[in-house]
Write a protein that holds these residues in place. Structure first.
Motif, short mmCIF file in Angstrom:
data_model
loop_
_atom_site.label_atom_id
_atom_site.label_comp_id
_atom_site.label_asym_id
_atom_site.label_seq_id
_atom_site.Cartn_x
_atom_site.Cartn_y
_atom_site.Cartn_z
N ASP A 1 0.87 -1.19 0.00
CA ASP A 1 0.00 0.00 0.00
C ASP A 1 0.91 1.24 0.00
N ALA A 2 1.07 1.86 -1.17
CA ALA A 2 2.01 2.98 -1.32
C ALA A 2 1.64 4.15 -0.41
N ASP A 3 0.34 4.36 -0.19
CA ASP A 3 -0.07 5.47 0.70
C ASP A 3 0.37 5.20 2.14
N SER B 1 10.65 -4.87 -0.23
CA SER B 1 10.62 -4.43 -1.63
C SER B 1 9.44 -3.50 -1.92
N GLY B 2 8.36 -3.67 -1.16
CA GLY B 2 7.20 -2.78 -1.33
C GLY B 2 7.57 -1.34 -1.02
N VAL B 3 8.33 -1.16 0.04
CA VAL B 3 8.79 0.18 0.44
C VAL B 3 9.70 0.76 -0.65
N ALA B 4 10.58 -0.11 -1.17
CA ALA B 4 11.58 0.35 -2.15
C ALA B 4 10.96 0.76 -3.48
N ARG B 5 9.69 0.37 -3.69
CA ARG B 5 9.03 0.67 -4.97
C ARG B 5 8.39 2.05 -5.00
#
Ligand code: ATP
Ligand SMILES: Nc1ccn([C@@H]2O[C@H](COP(=O)(O)O)[C@@H](O)[C@H]2O)c(=O)n1
Length: 239
Positions: A63-65, A108-112
């Motif tokens: 969840d990018a937000d 990896s989610g954070v890094a995206r």
């Protein structure tokens, strides 16, 4: 190099090292920093600490937000002493927690998230510029290409995938080697869709440790540092 030129930046203080998971970046960089009396910055630890904070809030790093929200209040404490591996987020000592497979699987989610990368890159450049060390060995995935593409020494440290997986499995002793290899390759596949750390950018030296033991790898990295520094000195004298 627009991103770098907007911040406090001392490219000359960077020894930039990138590479895939398990290529030896942290162990080799730490040994080089100790040997040369330099600082050491593990940029992956910062991404991991942010992933930990997202998970701690009960959110998902996909969840990018939620990631952006965690990054907007991210009191990271990380020192540059190669013998001090402590990482804190506010009062929480997350040194061991950020190595947990749960965090490795989520990081990896954070890094995206592009804004997060810009934010942490600014922080890394500031840490190096303000460091009480003549230079800092900075390791990660995009140090040679994005954080300090103008560093005098830039190295891609690599090793064959099966060798990296075997070394990581050995380090984790007792873990299922097939599962360890799968997790490592999954993370690389995801991370390399964001930044290219599998191919050396122009001017970046490759050190492939597939056939080298630990001390031979350190010697190979030291040889690159010496060669690049000599070339840099000659260039400056020639001006
Ligand atoms: N040349 C080498 N020969 C043998 N073992 C090595 C060599 N280089 C590194 N290792 C070992 O491989 C393992 C992985 O190294 P390390 O943790 O430094 O990799 P890394 O690139 O920082 O990984 P990650 O990106 O997942 O944090 C460690 O156990 C380390 O001691
Ligand atoms: N410059 C970097 C460094 C790290 N990452 C991300 O952090 C993860 C953990 O890094 P390790 O070095 O501790 O393995 C990594 O898998 C990347 O997702 C990054 O994006 N850029």
């Amino acid at each position: 190099m627009t991103e770098a030129s907007e911040s406090a930046h001392r490219a000359d203080k960077f020894i930039a090292i990138d590479g895939p998971a398990g290529s030896g970046k942290s162990s080799v960089s730490k040994a080089i920093a100790r040997r040369l009396g330099y600082g050491y910055l593990d940029t992956g630890a910062a991404y991991r600490a942010l992933a930990w904070q997202v998970l701690e809030r009960g959110a998902d790093t996909a969840d990018a937000d939620a990631v952006r929200s965690a990054a907007s209040d991210f009191p990271l404490i990380q020192r540059l002493d190669p013998d001090d591996r402590h990482v804190l987020v506010g009062d929480a000592n997350v040194t061991d927690a950020i190595r947990d497979p749960r965090v490795s699987a989520a990081v990896s989610g954070v890094a995206r998230v592009p804004e997060v990368r810009v934010q942490v890159n600014e922080m890394f450049r500031r840490m190096v510029a303000e460091a009480d060390y003549p230079a800092v060995v900075v390791e990660g995935r995009d140090i040679t290409t994005v954080v300090a593409p103008d560093a005098p020494v830039r190295i891609l440290l690599t090793a064959a995938p099966e060798v990296r997986a075997a070394r990581r499995a050995g380090e984790l002793g007792g873990s299922d080697p097939v599962a360890v290899a799968a997790a490592l390759h999954k993370r690389d596949a995801s991370d390399s869709s964001v930044v290219d750390f599998l191919n050396a950018a122009p001017g970046v030296d490759v050190v492939d440790s597939t056939e080298l033991d630990f001390s031979q790898t350190i010697d190979a990295v030291l040889a690159v540092i010496e060669r690049r520094r000599d070339a840099d000195k000659e260039r400056h004298h020639g001006r």
